[in-house]
Design a protein around this motif. Structure first.
Motif, short mmCIF file in Angstrom:
data_model
loop_
_atom_site.label_atom_id
_atom_site.label_comp_id
_atom_site.label_asym_id
_atom_site.label_seq_id
_atom_site.Cartn_x
_atom_site.Cartn_y
_atom_site.Cartn_z
N LEU A 73 21.76 75.75 0.27
CA LEU A 73 21.16 76.59 -0.77
C LEU A 73 22.02 77.82 -1.04
CD1 LEU A 73 18.69 76.96 -2.60
CD2 LEU A 73 17.61 78.19 -0.71
N SER A 74 22.53 78.43 0.01
CA SER A 74 23.40 79.60 -0.14
C SER A 74 24.68 79.23 -0.89
CB SER A 74 23.74 80.18 1.23
OG SER A 74 24.67 81.21 1.13
N GLY A 86 31.90 88.08 -6.98
CA GLY A 86 30.64 88.07 -6.25
C GLY A 86 30.32 86.70 -5.67
N GLY A 87 30.57 85.65 -6.45
CA GLY A 87 30.35 84.29 -5.95
C GLY A 87 31.27 83.95 -4.79
N MET A 88 32.53 84.42 -4.89
CA MET A 88 33.47 84.17 -3.80
C MET A 88 33.05 84.92 -2.53
SD MET A 88 37.02 84.30 -5.97
CE MET A 88 38.10 84.30 -4.58
N ALA A 89 32.58 86.15 -2.68
CA ALA A 89 32.11 86.91 -1.53
C ALA A 89 30.86 86.26 -0.94
CB ALA A 89 31.82 88.35 -1.93
N PHE A 105 30.66 85.03 2.93
CA PHE A 105 29.79 85.74 3.87
C PHE A 105 28.36 85.23 3.92
CE2 PHE A 105 33.08 88.87 2.68
CZ PHE A 105 33.64 89.05 3.92
N GLY A 106 27.90 84.48 2.93
CA GLY A 106 26.51 84.02 2.89
C GLY A 106 26.16 83.08 4.03
N ALA A 107 26.96 82.06 4.23
CA ALA A 107 26.68 81.09 5.29
C ALA A 107 26.78 81.71 6.69
CB ALA A 107 27.59 79.88 5.16
N PRO A 108 27.80 82.52 6.99
CA PRO A 108 27.79 83.18 8.31
C PRO A 108 26.55 84.05 8.53
CG PRO A 108 29.99 83.27 7.40
CD PRO A 108 29.09 82.73 6.32
N LEU A 109 26.04 84.68 7.47
CA LEU A 109 24.81 85.45 7.62
C LEU A 109 23.62 84.54 7.93
CD1 LEU A 109 25.18 88.14 4.83
CD2 LEU A 109 25.27 88.47 7.30
N VAL A 110 23.59 83.35 7.33
CA VAL A 110 22.53 82.39 7.66
C VAL A 110 22.62 82.00 9.13
CG1 VAL A 110 21.68 80.05 7.22
CG2 VAL A 110 22.30 81.51 5.31
N HIS A 111 23.83 81.75 9.62
CA HIS A 111 24.00 81.42 11.04
C HIS A 111 23.50 82.56 11.92
CE1 HIS A 111 26.18 77.65 10.68
NE2 HIS A 111 27.00 78.19 9.80
N LEU A 112 23.79 83.79 11.53
CA LEU A 112 23.33 84.93 12.34
C LEU A 112 21.82 85.06 12.33
CD1 LEU A 112 26.03 87.62 11.50
CD2 LEU A 112 25.76 86.30 13.62
N THR A 113 21.18 84.76 11.20
CA THR A 113 19.71 84.81 11.18
C THR A 113 19.11 83.71 12.05
OG1 THR A 113 19.55 83.44 9.19
CG2 THR A 113 19.60 85.84 8.89
N GLU A 114 19.85 82.65 12.27
CA GLU A 114 19.39 81.57 13.16
C GLU A 114 19.84 81.78 14.61
OE1 GLU A 114 17.41 79.02 12.49
OE2 GLU A 114 17.18 79.64 10.40
N ASP A 160 30.43 72.83 7.46
CA ASP A 160 29.48 73.83 7.90
C ASP A 160 28.05 73.29 7.85
OD1 ASP A 160 28.57 76.26 8.77
OD2 ASP A 160 29.11 77.37 6.99
N ILE A 161 27.70 72.64 6.76
CA ILE A 161 26.35 72.11 6.58
C ILE A 161 26.07 70.98 7.56
CG2 ILE A 161 24.86 70.83 4.99
CD1 ILE A 161 26.23 72.46 2.73
N LEU A 162 26.99 70.06 7.72
CA LEU A 162 26.74 68.85 8.51
C LEU A 162 27.02 69.02 10.00
CD1 LEU A 162 28.25 66.25 6.04
CD2 LEU A 162 25.84 66.81 6.39
N LEU A 163 27.98 69.86 10.36
CA LEU A 163 28.40 69.91 11.76
C LEU A 163 28.05 71.20 12.48
CD1 LEU A 163 31.93 68.33 11.28
CD2 LEU A 163 29.83 67.18 11.96
#
Length: 185
Positions: free
Chosen positions: A46-47, A83-86, A90-99, A152-155
């Motif tokens: 989604l991110s 903004g999309g590139m940023a 950084f969006g997916a690593p932030l998701v990992h940190l929230t998990e 990132d999504i699958l592994l």
């Protein structure tokens, strides 16, 4: 059947340890909290969809406002692409940190930085030096970014957590009884 066996062990193990007349069920000694594998790749997908949507939408916006003889720069579209590139980086690593997956966040950040760079370098090696726009390098960069996102999504988007378990509690005494539950969440 498993609950009945656990309840029997609970009462047998705790009856001897309590004062006379009071019996309290407790977590059995052999019941260690189990871990479960949790996949949260849908959050990263989604991110990434938001990031790619911003970048592709900005490119479409810029293409729709250009005329063949117009050399003006669409600053809004450029900022939207940045903004999309940023968000992609950084969006997916932030998701990992929230998990609570710090190693996954570091791996995600590394993949999202190196895979597009390596893809662009490999694509540039196959580009025609007489063409100024390097289309194969751009294609290699996009392929590297898509590969990083898929990996990132699958592994990477997996983590181990303690399983949520509940143990019954029962205390019986001369004045009555208490019934409750305890657990690990």
């Amino acid at each position: 059947m498993r609950c009945l066996a656990i309840a029997g062990v609970l009462f047998a193990n705790t009856a001897a340890a309590q004062s006379p007349g009071v019996y309290q069920a407790a977590r059995p000694a052999y019941a260690q909290p189990e871990t479960e594998q949790v996949w949260y790749g849908w959050k990263i997908a989604l991110s990434d969809t938001v990031a790619w949507g911003a970048m592709l939408g900005a490119i479409a916006w810029d293409e729709s406002t250009d005329s063949p003889d117009d050399e003006d720069v669409n600053i809004g579209a450029g900022l939207l692409v940045l903004g999309g590139m940023a968000w992609f980086e950084f969006g997916a690593p932030l998701v990992h940190l929230t998990e609570r997956n710090v190693s996954g966040a570091a791996l995600s950040f590394g993949m999202r930085f190196t895979f597009p760079l390596v893809g662009a370098l490999v694509g540039h090696a196959f580009d025609d030096p007489n063409k100024p726009d390097d289309p194969i390098a751009t294609l290699g960069m996009v392929a590297g970014a898509l590969t990083a996102s898929a990996a990132d999504i699958l592994l990477v988007a997996n983590t181990r957590r303690r399983a949520r378990t509940v143990w019954p509690q029962l205390a019986v005494g001369p004045g009555g009884f208490q019934l409750g539950a305890s657990g690990a969440f």
